[in-house]
Design a protein around this motif. Structure first.
Motif, PDB file in Angstrom:
ATOM      1  N   ALA A  98       1.087   3.979   3.946  1.00  0.00           N
ATOM      2  CA  ALA A  98       0.408   3.934   2.497  1.00  0.00           C
ATOM      3  C   ALA A  98       0.451   2.579   1.820  1.00  0.00           C
ATOM      4  N   ALA A  99       1.235   1.539   2.246  1.00  0.00           N
ATOM      5  CA  ALA A  99       1.207   0.115   1.912  1.00  0.00           C
ATOM      6  C   ALA A  99       0.501  -0.731   2.614  1.00  0.00           C
ATOM      7  N   ASP A 100      -0.250  -0.057   3.666  1.00  0.00           N
ATOM      8  CA  ASP A 100      -0.959  -1.264   4.461  1.00  0.00           C
ATOM      9  C   ASP A 100      -1.795  -2.143   3.871  1.00  0.00           C
ATOM     10  N   ALA A 101      -2.380  -1.724   2.922  1.00  0.00           N
ATOM     11  CA  ALA A 101      -3.784  -2.533   2.272  1.00  0.00           C
ATOM     12  C   ALA A 101      -2.970  -3.486   1.583  1.00  0.00           C
ATOM     13  N   ARG A 102      -1.841  -3.323   0.710  1.00  0.00           N
ATOM     14  CA  ARG A 102      -1.074  -4.309   0.098  1.00  0.00           C
ATOM     15  C   ARG A 102      -0.267  -5.397   0.861  1.00  0.00           C
ATOM     16  N   ILE A 103       0.260  -4.742   2.093  1.00  0.00           N
ATOM     17  CA  ILE A 103       0.777  -5.570   3.030  1.00  0.00           C
ATOM     18  C   ILE A 103      -0.348  -6.742   3.625  1.00  0.00           C
ATOM     19  N   HIS A 104      -1.427  -6.373   3.645  1.00  0.00           N
ATOM     20  CA  HIS A 104      -2.312  -7.319   4.486  1.00  0.00           C
ATOM     21  C   HIS A 104      -3.087  -8.146   3.447  1.00  0.00           C
ATOM     22  N   ALA A 105      -2.983  -7.582   2.183  1.00  0.00           N
ATOM     23  CA  ALA A 105      -3.505  -8.537   1.108  1.00  0.00           C
ATOM     24  C   ALA A 105      -2.343  -9.402   0.520  1.00  0.00           C
ATOM     25  N   GLY A 106      -1.249  -9.402   0.988  1.00  0.00           N
ATOM     26  CA  GLY A 106      -0.094 -10.386   0.661  1.00  0.00           C
ATOM     27  C   GLY A 106       0.807  -9.922  -0.618  1.00  0.00           C
ATOM     28  N   ARG A 107       0.434  -8.687  -1.116  1.00  0.00           N
ATOM     29  CA  ARG A 107       1.132  -8.299  -2.317  1.00  0.00           C
ATOM     30  C   ARG A 107       2.439  -7.547  -2.008  1.00  0.00           C
ATOM     31  N   ALA A 108       2.514  -7.338  -0.869  1.00  0.00           N
ATOM     32  CA  ALA A 108       3.686  -6.707  -0.284  1.00  0.00           C
ATOM     33  C   ALA A 108       4.204  -7.146   1.106  1.00  0.00           C
ATOM     34  N   THR A 109       5.706  -7.219   1.485  1.00  0.00           N
ATOM     35  CA  THR A 109       5.767  -7.472   2.771  1.00  0.00           C
ATOM     36  C   THR A 109       6.428  -6.321   3.570  1.00  0.00           C
ATOM     37  N   ILE A 110       6.301  -6.211   4.774  1.00  0.00           N
ATOM     38  CA  ILE A 110       7.032  -5.054   5.683  1.00  0.00           C
ATOM     39  C   ILE A 110       8.445  -4.922   5.466  1.00  0.00           C
ATOM     40  N   ALA A 111       9.149  -5.951   5.106  1.00  0.00           N
ATOM     41  CA  ALA A 111      10.414  -5.880   5.015  1.00  0.00           C
ATOM     42  C   ALA A 111      10.765  -5.140   3.472  1.00  0.00           C
ATOM     43  N   GLU A 112      10.108  -5.611   2.542  1.00  0.00           N
ATOM     44  CA  GLU A 112      10.113  -4.848   1.302  1.00  0.00           C
ATOM     45  C   GLU A 112       9.828  -3.556   1.408  1.00  0.00           C
ATOM     46  N   VAL A 113       8.921  -3.196   1.906  1.00  0.00           N
ATOM     47  CA  VAL A 113       8.397  -1.685   2.161  1.00  0.00           C
ATOM     48  C   VAL A 113       9.708  -1.114   2.585  1.00  0.00           C
ATOM     49  N   GLY A 168      -1.877  10.891   1.463  1.00  0.00           N
ATOM     50  CA  GLY A 168      -2.885   9.868   1.933  1.00  0.00           C
ATOM     51  C   GLY A 168      -2.378   9.003   2.734  1.00  0.00           C
ATOM     52  N   ALA A 169      -1.047   8.994   3.292  1.00  0.00           N
ATOM     53  CA  ALA A 169      -0.818   8.118   4.404  1.00  0.00           C
ATOM     54  C   ALA A 169      -1.560   8.128   5.780  1.00  0.00           C
ATOM     55  N   SER A 170      -2.219   7.175   6.287  1.00  0.00           N
ATOM     56  CA  SER A 170      -3.025   7.576   7.354  1.00  0.00           C
ATOM     57  C   SER A 170      -2.154   7.808   8.887  1.00  0.00           C
ATOM     58  N   LYS A 171      -2.342   8.912   9.390  1.00  0.00           N
ATOM     59  CA  LYS A 171      -1.573   9.238  10.494  1.00  0.00           C
ATOM     60  C   LYS A 171      -1.714   8.106  11.521  1.00  0.00           C
ATOM     61  N   ALA A 172      -3.149   7.495  11.896  1.00  0.00           N
ATOM     62  CA  ALA A 172      -3.308   6.446  12.975  1.00  0.00           C
ATOM     63  C   ALA A 172      -2.682   5.099  12.564  1.00  0.00           C
TER      64      ALA A 172
END
Length: 500
Positions: free
Chosen positions: A403-418, A448-452
């Motif tokens: 669900a946060a993938d777009a924000r992660i790749h845009a630099g608005r969130a990190t994997i560790a934070e999520v 809305g989370a993508s299964k893939a």
């Protein structure tokens, strides 16, 4: 086509010379050269006439004549016996012998190469694939001269050094040549061996022959359990990605991208690496799972007629737990559940005691038989079952990361934070009973989370846990849904293990 460049080069016994010698235009075109009357137009000469004309010109050329005189007078004359003078001549090959021998020698001089249209000089070097095409074109030129019998072209792995687009172009051309009306031009039969999914997907399924264990298994309708509708479906959807199933030692057919992404990692982590076992995962895209399975089922069920390739079809049960309609907002506004004939989904209490057993058996029967087996989800769907049997926390985190993938790749969130936020929120459902907890996890995908994308993150999470020693192969095997483990185990069976 082991060395197409060599076959098309000048030299004694060249394949190009053999091809040219058989063509009608060379054998019958033009007139012979008459030394007593130079031709007004050398273009009217035959190939052999051009060779004789060249020899005559060489004889008259001062430099050649001077070299010949010195060779004979200064050297050969001094090496000759009395009454047996040695004399040398300088000529183009083909100046002596009968016409056939002379023509063969002359045709061993040319070579065939590729040039760019409008460019005088050939390029510095063509790829091996282009040279193979040139060689095949030359052989087809020879076959086109056949007037008796039924010409056949045998090609071993035409995909060698040929990029996929040219592979498709080649197959389309060969299909066209093979379909030429016999009355207009002799039809051409093409037989080729290949390891190319691109080529396999470009041909009609009924024209393929699968070779397994030294035996040939034709894919025509008289040999398989596929019906006409199956052939039509597979012609539309059996693309290059899916056609890798023809070359596999085992096959897993799945219904979606999530299974396609996740299964190779799961198999490797439980010690059943799909690549090492030669297993291909084929994504049927939600429909046609049984159609792909029936490719491997034979009409003749004698033991020697069967394909000894384990094919595992993996599918959802598609019956949700009774708590799911309320948790997923599927009930009517007044809290009632819509009548069965007014909804597409099913829940467990829609069935009597034997109903679920009967439903499971009917799903399995759609693609089970011979070496093909269908493995149905133990509960509902892949994501639900993963959560239900032991990976609820991991799937929950993977869904949040998706669900946060777009924000992660845009630099608005990190994997560790999520991940930290996801672990905190998981505490709210951790204590629920298995059905409610697993439904809560599954709800993220309806939200809305993508299964893939979640499958990709889940694979990475499990890989990381395994690499750090926090998850052993046995622990993961125990945490996976049984039908997932059974699917992997069946597809990765060795030939000696049998398929029972």
């Amino acid at each position: 086509m082991r060395d197409a460049d060599q076959a098309l080069s000048a030299g004694r016994g060249s394949r190009l010379a053999q091809i040219l010698q058989q063509t009608e235009e060379i054998a019958a075109g033009g007139v012979d050269f008459d030394p007593a009357a130079f031709p007004d137009d050398p273009a009217t000469l035959s190939v052999l006439g051009i060779g004789d004309f060249a020899n005559e010109l060489l004889e008259r050329q001062p430099g050649i004549g001077g070299a010949r005189t010195r060779l004979n007078d200064d050297y050969l004359a001094k090496l000759s016996f009395e009454g047996d003078a040695l004399k040398g001549t300088i000529s183009v090959s083909g100046a002596r012998g009968d016409k056939a021998a002379r023509l063969r020698q002359l045709l061993e001089k040319p070579e065939l190469d590729l040039r760019d249209d409008g460019v005088a000089d050939p390029p510095p070097g063509r790829g091996l694939g282009s040279n193979n095409l040139l060689f095949m074109a030359s052989e087809l030129l020879l076959l086109s001269q056949e007037r008796d019998g039924f010409p056949a072209l045998l090609i071993e792995e035409p995909e060698a050094h040929l990029h996929p687009q040219r592979q498709h172009l080649l197959v389309d051309f060969l299909k066209q040549k093979a379909a030429v009306d016999q009355g207009a031009e002799h039809g051409l039969q093409v037989v080729m061996t290949t390891h190319s999914p691109s080529l396999a997907s470009s041909l009609k399924l009924e024209n393929l022959v699968l070779v397994r264990g030294g035996r040939a298994f034709p894919m025509g309708p008289e040999h398989t359990l596929l019906d006409p509708a199956d052939y039509a479906f597979l012609e539309r959807f059996l693309d290059a990605t899916r056609a890798n199933l023809f070359f596999a030692r085992g096959v897993i057919i799945v219904e979606g991208d999530a299974e396609n992404i996740l299964l190779p990692t799961l198999a490797r982590l439980i010690g059943r690496d799909l690549a090492r076992h030669g297993v291909s995962v084929v994504n049927a895209g939600g429909t046609g799972l049984g159609r792909y399975g029936r490719i491997f089922q034979r009409r003749a069920e004698a033991e020697k007629a069967l394909l000894n390739i384990p094919v595992a079809c993996m599918t959802d049960m598609d019956v949700m737990p009774d708590c799911a309609p309320a948790m997923l907002g599927l009930k009517a506004a007044d809290g009632s559940v819509p009548a069965k004939n007014n909804r597409k989904w099913r829940k467990k209490d829609d069935f009597d005691a034997d109903g679920l057993v009967t439903l499971r058996a009917s799903i399995e029967a759609r693609a089970t038989g011979q070496s093909v087996r269908t493995f149905v989800a133990d509960e509902w769907t892949l994501e639900y079952d993963l959560a239900h049997f032991g990976l609820a926390r991991e799937v929950w985190i993977a869904a949040d990361l998706a669900a946060a993938d777009a924000r992660i790749h845009a630099g608005r969130a990190t994997i560790a934070e999520v991940v930290r936020s996801s672990l905190r929120s998981f505490r709210d459902i951790a204590g629920l009973d298995p059905e409610r907890r697993s439904t809560s996890v599954y709800a993220k995908f309806r939200g809305g989370a993508s299964k893939a994308i979640a499958a990709q993150y889940l694979a990475a999470l499990l890989d990381r846990a395994s690499a750090r020693g926090r998850l052993s192969a046995d622990e993961l095997r125990a945490a996976l849904p049984p039908y997932v483990v059974d699917t992997i185990d069946y597809a990765t069976r060795n030939a000696g293990e049998g398929l029972a």
